[in-house]
Design a protein around this motif. Structure first.
Motif, PDB file in Angstrom:
ATOM      1  N   HIS A   2      -6.820  -2.425   7.073  1.00 26.92           N
ATOM      2  CA  HIS A   2      -6.197  -2.905   5.838  1.00 26.92           C
ATOM      3  C   HIS A   2      -5.107  -3.945   6.123  1.00 26.92           C
ATOM      4  N   GLY A   3      -5.073  -4.434   7.354  1.00 26.23           N
ATOM      5  CA  GLY A   3      -4.106  -5.472   7.699  1.00 26.23           C
ATOM      6  C   GLY A   3      -2.714  -4.969   7.994  1.00 26.23           C
ATOM      7  N   LEU A   4      -2.558  -3.671   8.227  1.00 25.89           N
ATOM      8  CA  LEU A   4      -1.244  -3.087   8.503  1.00 25.89           C
ATOM      9  C   LEU A   4      -0.995  -3.042  10.011  1.00 25.89           C
ATOM     10  N   ARG A   5       0.272  -3.101  10.382  1.00 27.93           N
ATOM     11  CA  ARG A   5       0.665  -3.092  11.790  1.00 27.93           C
ATOM     12  C   ARG A   5       0.979  -1.661  12.217  1.00 27.93           C
ATOM     13  N   ARG A  31      -5.158  -0.487  10.482  1.00 29.90           N
ATOM     14  CA  ARG A  31      -5.342  -1.877  10.890  1.00 29.90           C
ATOM     15  C   ARG A  31      -6.455  -2.566  10.105  1.00 29.90           C
ATOM     16  N   TYR A  51       0.856  -1.180   0.000  1.00 28.37           N
ATOM     17  CA  TYR A  51       0.000   0.000   0.000  1.00 28.37           C
ATOM     18  C   TYR A  51       0.898   1.237   0.000  1.00 28.37           C
ATOM     19  N   THR A  87       3.908  -2.775   3.537  1.00 28.89           N
ATOM     20  CA  THR A  87       3.301  -4.106   3.439  1.00 28.89           C
ATOM     21  C   THR A  87       2.794  -4.521   4.810  1.00 28.89           C
ATOM     22  N   PRO A  88       1.908  -5.520   4.870  1.00 32.18           N
ATOM     23  CA  PRO A  88       1.360  -5.941   6.165  1.00 32.18           C
ATOM     24  C   PRO A  88       2.407  -6.404   7.175  1.00 32.18           C
ATOM     25  N   ASP A  89       3.559  -6.857   6.709  1.00 30.52           N
ATOM     26  CA  ASP A  89       4.582  -7.328   7.655  1.00 30.52           C
ATOM     27  C   ASP A  89       5.500  -6.202   8.131  1.00 30.52           C
TER      28      ASP A  89
END
Length: 240
Positions: free
Chosen positions: A197-200, A195, A177, A229-231
């Motif tokens: 969107h799956g982001l930390r 969060r 993203y 990125t999500p990670d």
């Protein structure tokens, strides 16, 4: 005349005794130095010799061999032979002194196994059994190989080494993203959107800022416009 001769005779006698004493002292010192030198010998070189041959060399020099319990690895000295000695060869010591030696445990290098296709953990476990150190020299992200699999190694299988480097596939990179500009937004709303969107995302610091209400985002990392990125963790600093 007899009275004058007596002092002269006594003086000559004293000189003679003194000369004899000095001569005796010089000979005694010289004899002592010769005796001491006769008891000193150079240490023979035994590095690389078999233990029995090293013992005979020390015995011929009038020295004794003392073996240390530790066995160092050596890539130049075969196992069972003398790897090092103390004192070193050529050092002059008294006869009867012991010379400490260490016997070689042989080369630490082992036959490198084929690690391609193994997971990173199984590659570590398999190599440690053979005394090999495994280090990850590179990561790749690809859909052509299983995730967490070794796809290459820098010492080929069948060669000898004490370490091996591997290239590990971390799996295909997750969807990314573009980081939005969150400066001025409330922290609760910003964290909720990220969060979702799956982001930390998390608030890592709070500090007072004149004229700004509490809970407003003052700084963000990564900055706006960067790919995330999500990670990847996202850090927010907000007003207090």
């Amino acid at each position: 005349m007899a009275r004058h001769r007596r002092p002269r005779s006594i003086g000559r006698l004293v000189l003679l005794v003194t000369a004899l004493a000095l001569t005796y002292g010089l000979f005694a010192v010289a004899a002592m130095r010769v005796a001491l030198r006769a008891r000193e010998v150079p240490v023979p070189k035994v590095v690389g010799l078999e233990f029995a041959d090293a013992g005979r060399a020390m015995e011929a020099a009038g020295l004794t061999l003392k073996v240390d319990d530790s066995h160092p690895f050596s890539d130049t000295v075969p196992a069972g032979r003398i790897a090092s000695q103390d004192p070193a060869a050529g050092f002059v010591v008294r006869r009867g002194r012991s010379v400490r030696v260490w016997t070689s445990a042989g080369s630490r290098s082992s036959v490198v196994p084929n690690l391609v296709g193994e997971t990173e953990r199984s590659a570590q476990a398999r190599s440690s059994q053979d005394g090999l150190d495994v280090s990850v020299v590179a990561d790749i992200r690809s859909s052509e190989f299983p995730s967490d699999a070794v796809v290459a190694q820098d010492h080929p299988a069948g060669s000898r080494s004490n370490r091996v480097g591997v290239v590990v596939n971390r799996g295909e990179r997750a969807a990314g993203y573009v980081m939005p500009d969150l400066i001025g937004a409330t922290s609760d709303a910003a964290v909720d959107v990220l969060r979702s969107h799956g982001l930390r995302a998390s608030v890592v610091a709070q500090q007072p800022y004149p004229g700004v209400p509490s809970g407003v985002v003052l700084r963000q990392f990564p900055a706006a416009g960067f790919q995330v990125t999500p990670d990847q963790p996202i850090s927010l600093e907000v007003s207090r």
